[in-house]
Enzyme design. Structure first.
Site, PDB file in Angstrom:
ATOM      1  N   ALA A  71      14.577 -37.173 -33.048  1.00  0.00           N
ATOM      2  CA  ALA A  71      15.317 -35.969 -32.650  1.00  0.00           C
ATOM      3  C   ALA A  71      14.457 -35.038 -31.797  1.00  0.00           C
ATOM      4  CB  ALA A  71      15.834 -35.235 -33.879  1.00  0.00           C
ATOM      5  N   THR A  72      13.142 -35.062 -31.987  1.00  0.00           N
ATOM      6  CA  THR A  72      12.287 -34.202 -31.147  1.00  0.00           C
ATOM      7  C   THR A  72      12.467 -34.576 -29.682  1.00  0.00           C
ATOM      8  OG1 THR A  72      10.661 -33.960 -32.911  1.00  0.00           O
ATOM      9  CG2 THR A  72       9.891 -33.522 -30.667  1.00  0.00           C
ATOM     10  N   ASN A 153      17.225 -26.866 -41.027  1.00  0.00           N
ATOM     11  CA  ASN A 153      16.409 -27.758 -41.860  1.00  0.00           C
ATOM     12  C   ASN A 153      15.709 -27.035 -43.002  1.00  0.00           C
ATOM     13  OD1 ASN A 153      15.187 -26.860 -39.265  1.00  0.00           O
ATOM     14  ND2 ASN A 153      13.298 -27.486 -40.282  1.00  0.00           N
ATOM     15  N   GLN A 181      19.896 -32.769 -39.221  1.00  0.00           N
ATOM     16  CA  GLN A 181      20.048 -32.559 -40.668  1.00  0.00           C
ATOM     17  C   GLN A 181      21.463 -32.800 -41.162  1.00  0.00           C
ATOM     18  OE1 GLN A 181      17.796 -32.182 -42.921  1.00  0.00           O
ATOM     19  NE2 GLN A 181      16.025 -31.861 -41.598  1.00  0.00           N
ATOM     20  N   SER A 201      18.485 -38.243 -35.570  1.00  0.00           N
ATOM     21  CA  SER A 201      17.225 -38.889 -35.952  1.00  0.00           C
ATOM     22  C   SER A 201      17.509 -39.904 -37.050  1.00  0.00           C
ATOM     23  CB  SER A 201      16.258 -37.820 -36.467  1.00  0.00           C
ATOM     24  OG  SER A 201      15.080 -38.420 -36.922  1.00  0.00           O
ATOM     25  N   THR A 241      11.412 -50.091 -22.364  1.00  0.00           N
ATOM     26  CA  THR A 241      12.036 -51.205 -23.098  1.00  0.00           C
ATOM     27  C   THR A 241      12.597 -50.715 -24.426  1.00  0.00           C
ATOM     28  OG1 THR A 241      10.526 -52.763 -22.083  1.00  0.00           O
ATOM     29  CG2 THR A 241      11.617 -53.481 -24.113  1.00  0.00           C
ATOM     30  N   CYS A 325       6.464 -24.712 -43.036  1.00  0.00           N
ATOM     31  CA  CYS A 325       7.453 -25.786 -43.035  1.00  0.00           C
ATOM     32  C   CYS A 325       7.265 -26.790 -41.911  1.00  0.00           C
ATOM     33  CB  CYS A 325       8.862 -25.220 -43.007  1.00  0.00           C
ATOM     34  SG  CYS A 325       9.431 -24.923 -44.695  1.00  0.00           S
TER      35      CYS A 325
HETATM   36  C1  LIG Z   1      16.747 -29.858 -37.269  1.00  0.00           C
HETATM   37  C2  LIG Z   1      15.697 -30.823 -36.852  1.00  0.00           C
HETATM   38  N1  LIG Z   1      15.537 -31.107 -35.551  1.00  0.00           N
HETATM   39  C3  LIG Z   1      14.616 -31.984 -35.122  1.00  0.00           C
HETATM   40  C4  LIG Z   1      13.783 -32.621 -36.007  1.00  0.00           C
HETATM   41  C5  LIG Z   1      12.764 -33.604 -35.470  1.00  0.00           C
HETATM   42  O1  LIG Z   1      13.175 -34.896 -35.748  1.00  0.00           O
HETATM   43  P1  LIG Z   1      12.218 -36.179 -35.521  1.00  0.00           P
HETATM   44  O2  LIG Z   1      11.319 -36.211 -36.713  1.00  0.00           O
HETATM   45  O3  LIG Z   1      13.160 -37.330 -35.493  1.00  0.00           O
HETATM   46  O4  LIG Z   1      11.502 -35.987 -34.250  1.00  0.00           O
HETATM   47  C6  LIG Z   1      13.909 -32.362 -37.372  1.00  0.00           C
HETATM   48  C7  LIG Z   1      13.003 -33.002 -38.346  1.00  0.00           C
HETATM   49  O5  LIG Z   1      12.081 -32.423 -38.838  1.00  0.00           O
HETATM   50  C8  LIG Z   1      14.887 -31.439 -37.802  1.00  0.00           C
HETATM   51  O6  LIG Z   1      15.036 -31.147 -39.088  1.00  0.00           O
END
Ligand SMILES: Cc1ncc(COP(=O)(O)O)c(C=O)c1O
Length: 409
Positions: A71-72, A153, A181, A201, A241, A325
Site C-alpha cells: 500500500a505504501t 490504522n 485497513q 495491501s 516483472t 505507531c
Molecule cells: C492505512 C495504511 N496505509 C498504508 C499502509 C502501508 O502498507 P504496506 O505495509 O503494504 O506498505 C498501512 C500499513 O501500515 C496502513 O495501515
C-alpha cells in the site's frame, strides 16, 4: 499470549500459502507473465484471475488493477502520479487530504509541496473523522486530487467515503482512497462510491508481505505519471516483472476475505465491543476514535499510567503502543495529536486489533492482563492519587471533555 495487532500485519492464511507454493516451482506456474509461450500465458492467466479476486472484494473493474509492492507504493503512485499528471497539464496544483493520514500518504504530499503544489490537510472532528462537508468547504476550482483513507490504522475511525465521493461527483479532482485497513473488514464499493484510485495491501488481509495493488478507474479513464521506468509492464504505469506467486497469494487472500466478510465483520465487531466493555470498566480510560469504529481496531488511553512502564509491563502481549505507531515516528502519534489527545495520554494509549483467529478467550486474557498492569502501575502514580481524590481527566491532562468517552468524569 494473544496476538492483537492485525492492523500492523496478519499471518498468511494456510490456503493462501498453498496457492503461492503452486506458483514457484518447476511444475508450477512460475513463468514470466510477459512471455508469449505457454509458461508465460499460464502465469498471465493467473495474474488475471487474481485481479478478478481483488476487484471482487472492493467492487471494482478488474482491468484497472495495477500491482505494486504494497500500500505504501500504491499510495505514492496514486498521489504523485495523479497530482503530477494534472499539474503537468496546467489543470491545477491544489490537493486535499487529512492530518490523520498514514505516512505513506503524508510523505508523498510533502514531496508535492516541495514541487510547488499546495496541500490542504484537513483537521479531524473529535472522533477522528473528516466529514464530506469539510471536504466540500476545502474544494477549489484548482483542486486536482483528494486523498482520504477509508479506515484509520491507529484509531479505526471510518470515513464516509460514499458521502465524500458524492461531493466530488461533479468535480474534476481525482479521488484517492487508502483502503489498506478496511479491505476484508468493511464493505467497499469503489465503483459505486465514485473512487478513482484505491490502495490495497495483501499483508493486512492474510496475504503475503511485499505485494499490494492500486486500482485505477478505467471509465472514465484516470491517468497517472509513472514513478518507475522500465520494461513497459502494466501499461508502463508500474513496470517491472510481475511476481505471480505474490499476486496469486493476494488474489486468494482477497477471495477468502470476500467470502468471510459477512460473518467476520460482525464477529470482529463483537470482539471489539467485548474488549471495550471490559476495559472501560476501569476508571480513567478514554476511547480514541469512534465508539462503533472499524471492527478490528480499538484505541484506548489509560490515564494516570506511565506509557513507557505500561509498554514494558505488556511486552509479551501483541498490542501496539500509541506512543510510536510507525518506525519513523519518534514522539506521540500524529493521529492522536490531531484528535487533540494530550501527549501524556497519547503516550499511555494502546491499539488492540483482533483478527481471523482471535477468540473471546484471547480478548478476555488481553483485557485482564492490561487491567492488572494498569492497576499495578497506578499504585505508584501521583496523578492516580489525585484522580481518586476527585480530580478529573480534564484537570489532570487538559483533555477536551467533548472528545472520546471517559469512563469516569
Ligand atoms: C492505512 C495504511 N496505509 C498504508 C499502509 C502501508 O502498507 P504496506 O505495509 O503494504 O506498505 C498501512 C500499513 O501500515 C496502513 O495501515
Amino acid at each position: 499470549m494473544p496476538y492483537l495487532d492485525h492492523a500492523a500485519t496478519t499471518p498468511v492464511d494456510p490456503r493462501v500459502h498453498r496457492r503461492m507454493a503452486l506458483c514457484m516451482e518447476r511444475e508450477g506456474t512460475f513463468g514470466n507473465p510477459s512471455s508469449t509461450h505457454s509458461w508465460g500465458r499460464a502465469a498471465a492467466a493467473l495474474v488475471d484471475e487474481a485481479a478478478g479476486q481483488v476487484a471482487g472484494l472492493v467492487n471494482a473493474d478488474s482491468a484497472g488493477m495495477v500491482w505494486t509492492s504494497g500500500a505504501t507504493e500504491a499510495d505514492n503512485l496514486a498521489i504523485l502520479g495523479a497530482a503530477r499528471f494534472a499539474a503537468n497539464r496546467q489543470r491545477g496544483r491544489h490537493v486535499i487530504s487529512a492530518r490523520t493520514e498514514h505516512a505513506a500518504v503524508l510523505e508523498p504530499l510533502q514531496q508535492l509541496e516541495r514541487e510547488g503544489m499546495e496541500v490542504t490537510l484537513l483537521p479531524p472532528e473529535t472522533d477522528g473523522s473528516v466529514t464530506a462537508d469539510a471536504v466540500a468547504a476545502a474544494l477549489r476550482d484548482d483542486t486536482v486530487l483528494v486523498s482520504l483513507m477509508h479506515v484509520n490504522n491507529e484509531t479505526g475511525t471510518v470515513h464516509d467515503i460514499a458521502g465524500i465521493g458524492e461531493v466530488l461527483r461533479d468535480h474534476p479532482a481525482r479521488f484517492h482512497v487508502d483502503a489498506a485497513q478496511s479491505a476484508g473488514r468493511l464493505l467497499i464499493d469503489a465503483e459505486g462510491w465514485g473512487v478513482d484510485l484505491l490502495s490495497l495491501s495483501a499483508h493486512k488481509v492474510y496475504g503475503p508481505k511485499g505485494v499490494g495493488a492500486l486500482w485505477v478507474r478505467r471509465r472514465p479513464r484516470v491517468r497517472l505519471e509513472p514513478l518507475l521506468f522500465g520494461g513497459g509492464q502494466q501499461g508502463g504505469v508500474r513496470p517491472g516483472t510481475l511476481a505471480p506467486h505474490l499476486i496469486a497469494g493476494m488474489g486468494e487472500a482477497c477471495a477468502i476475505a470476500a467470502e468471510q466478510l459477512p460473518a467476520e465483520g460482525p464477529r470482529l465487531a463483537a470482539l471489539r465491543q467485548r474488549l471495550l466493555d471490559r476495559l472501560l470498566a476501569l476508571d480513567a480510560v478514554v476511547l480514541n476514535g469512534q465508539r462503533d469504529g472499524c471492527p478490528h481496531v480499538l484505541n484506548l488511553s489509560f490515564g494516570c499510567v506511565n506509557g513507557d512502564a505500561l509498554q514494558a509491563e505488556l511486552e509479551g502481549l501483541g498490542v501496539s503502543a500509541g506512543s510510536a505507531c510507525s518506525s519513523s515516528e519518534q514522539g506521540p502519534s500524529h493521529v492522536l495529536r490531531a484528535l487533540g489527545v494530550p501527549d501524556a495520554l497519547a503516550h499511555s494509549s494502546l491499539r488492540f486489533s483482533p483478527g481471523r483467529w482471535t477468540t473471546e478467550a484471547d480478548v478476555d486474557r488481553a483485557a485482564s492482563l492490561v487491567a492488572m498492569a494498569v492497576e499495578r502501575l497506578r499504585a505508584f502514580s501521583p496523578a492516580w492519587r489525585e484522580f481518586v481524590q476527585g480530580a478529573n481527566l480534564v484537570e489532570l491532562y487538559g483533555v477536551n471533555p467533548g472528545r472520546g468517552h471517559a469512563s469516569k468524569e
